[in-house]
Design a protein around this motif. Structure first.
Motif, PDB file in Angstrom:
ATOM      1  N   SER A  99      34.213 -31.026  -2.696  1.00  0.00           N
ATOM      2  CA  SER A  99      32.764 -31.216  -2.810  1.00  0.00           C
ATOM      3  C   SER A  99      32.329 -31.112  -4.269  1.00  0.00           C
ATOM      4  N   SER A 100      33.168 -31.600  -5.165  1.00  0.00           N
ATOM      5  CA  SER A 100      32.927 -31.476  -6.605  1.00  0.00           C
ATOM      6  C   SER A 100      33.033 -32.844  -7.265  1.00  0.00           C
ATOM      7  N   GLU A 101      32.468 -32.929  -8.438  1.00  0.00           N
ATOM      8  CA  GLU A 101      32.436 -34.224  -9.109  1.00  0.00           C
ATOM      9  C   GLU A 101      32.347 -34.041 -10.622  1.00  0.00           C
ATOM     10  N   VAL A 102      33.102 -34.844 -11.351  1.00  0.00           N
ATOM     11  CA  VAL A 102      32.987 -34.855 -12.810  1.00  0.00           C
ATOM     12  C   VAL A 102      31.691 -35.584 -13.138  1.00  0.00           C
ATOM     13  N   ILE A 103      30.800 -34.906 -13.837  1.00  0.00           N
ATOM     14  CA  ILE A 103      29.520 -35.535 -14.166  1.00  0.00           C
ATOM     15  C   ILE A 103      29.460 -35.990 -15.619  1.00  0.00           C
ATOM     16  N   LYS A 104      30.391 -35.466 -16.429  1.00  0.00           N
ATOM     17  CA  LYS A 104      30.428 -35.887 -17.831  1.00  0.00           C
ATOM     18  C   LYS A 104      31.822 -35.632 -18.380  1.00  0.00           C
ATOM     19  N   ALA A 105      32.332 -36.604 -19.095  1.00  0.00           N
ATOM     20  CA  ALA A 105      33.622 -36.465 -19.784  1.00  0.00           C
ATOM     21  C   ALA A 105      33.482 -37.132 -21.143  1.00  0.00           C
ATOM     22  N   GLN A 116      32.326 -31.785 -17.838  1.00  0.00           N
ATOM     23  CA  GLN A 116      31.390 -31.027 -17.014  1.00  0.00           C
ATOM     24  C   GLN A 116      31.646 -31.422 -15.567  1.00  0.00           C
ATOM     25  N   VAL A 117      31.873 -30.412 -14.735  1.00  0.00           N
ATOM     26  CA  VAL A 117      32.184 -30.638 -13.323  1.00  0.00           C
ATOM     27  C   VAL A 117      31.142 -29.923 -12.486  1.00  0.00           C
ATOM     28  N   ASN A 118      30.498 -30.670 -11.600  1.00  0.00           N
ATOM     29  CA  ASN A 118      29.601 -30.073 -10.623  1.00  0.00           C
ATOM     30  C   ASN A 118      30.488 -29.543  -9.510  1.00  0.00           C
ATOM     31  N   LYS A 119      30.675 -28.230  -9.460  1.00  0.00           N
ATOM     32  CA  LYS A 119      31.613 -27.601  -8.511  1.00  0.00           C
ATOM     33  C   LYS A 119      30.890 -27.233  -7.227  1.00  0.00           C
ATOM     34  N   ASP A 123      27.206 -25.080  -9.005  1.00  0.00           N
ATOM     35  CA  ASP A 123      27.096 -24.808 -10.435  1.00  0.00           C
ATOM     36  C   ASP A 123      27.890 -25.844 -11.215  1.00  0.00           C
ATOM     37  N   VAL A 124      27.573 -25.947 -12.481  1.00  0.00           N
ATOM     38  CA  VAL A 124      28.261 -26.885 -13.368  1.00  0.00           C
ATOM     39  C   VAL A 124      29.197 -26.078 -14.253  1.00  0.00           C
ATOM     40  N   ARG A 125      30.461 -26.473 -14.236  1.00  0.00           N
ATOM     41  CA  ARG A 125      31.472 -25.807 -15.057  1.00  0.00           C
ATOM     42  C   ARG A 125      31.841 -26.719 -16.218  1.00  0.00           C
ATOM     43  N   THR A 126      32.055 -26.145 -17.378  1.00  0.00           N
ATOM     44  CA  THR A 126      32.522 -26.889 -18.543  1.00  0.00           C
ATOM     45  C   THR A 126      33.983 -26.544 -18.757  1.00  0.00           C
ATOM     46  N   LEU A 127      34.810 -27.568 -18.826  1.00  0.00           N
ATOM     47  CA  LEU A 127      36.255 -27.407 -18.997  1.00  0.00           C
ATOM     48  C   LEU A 127      36.676 -28.056 -20.307  1.00  0.00           C
TER      49      LEU A 127
END
Length: 138
Positions: A99-105, A116-119, A123-127
């Motif tokens: 249920s997650s999606e990469v919103i910015k790379a 940035q992954v919408n987990k 919440d949005v996680r930055t990797l």
């Protein structure tokens, strides 16, 4: 983590390839993370109409490390494939964020990835991985 395999199952073939790529990379000792857009691995197949099956015989579609069982149907039903895909990810202990999606790379000027992954929609996680593999279909 030094590597992320980003596999958003927008297309059914990309999910199959992404799972197997993650399995191979993990077997080589590389840290891997799969980002799955659906609620479960295999939903891209499970959520199709009831009587859908693969159009080609299964013997060309075996998964890395775990071939289909000997008595597997020649033309795999979609729901059965979805269940097998989820089992495969669990059996190989592949790390998956569902249920997650990469919103910015983006690639910084220094050559570093910022993702940035919408987990889970929570919440949005930055990797900051060293490498990114994106397995997408438009």
């Amino acid at each position: 983590m030094s590597f992320y395999s980003l596999c958003q199952s927008i297309g059914e073939l990309t999910m199959l390839s992404g799972l197997q790529l993650a399995a191979h990379l993990k077997s080589l000792g590389t840290s891997v993370l799969i980002v799955e857009k659906n609620a479960q691995i295999g939903d891209i197949w499970r959520n199709r109409y009831e009587y859908l099956s693969l159009h080609l015989p299964h013997w060309a579609d075996h998964f890395a490390f775990f071939p289909f069982p000997e008595r597997w149907p020649t033309y795999t039903p979609a729901q059965k494939l979805g269940i097998f895909m989820e089992w495969y990810a669990h059996a190989l202990e592949l790390p998956v964020w569902t249920s997650s999606e990469v919103i910015k790379a983006e690639l910084s000027q220094e050559g570093h990835w910022i993702l940035q992954v919408n987990k889970g929609g929570n919440d949005v996680r930055t990797l900051h991985p060293k490498h990114v593999v994106s397995s997408l279909q438009s």
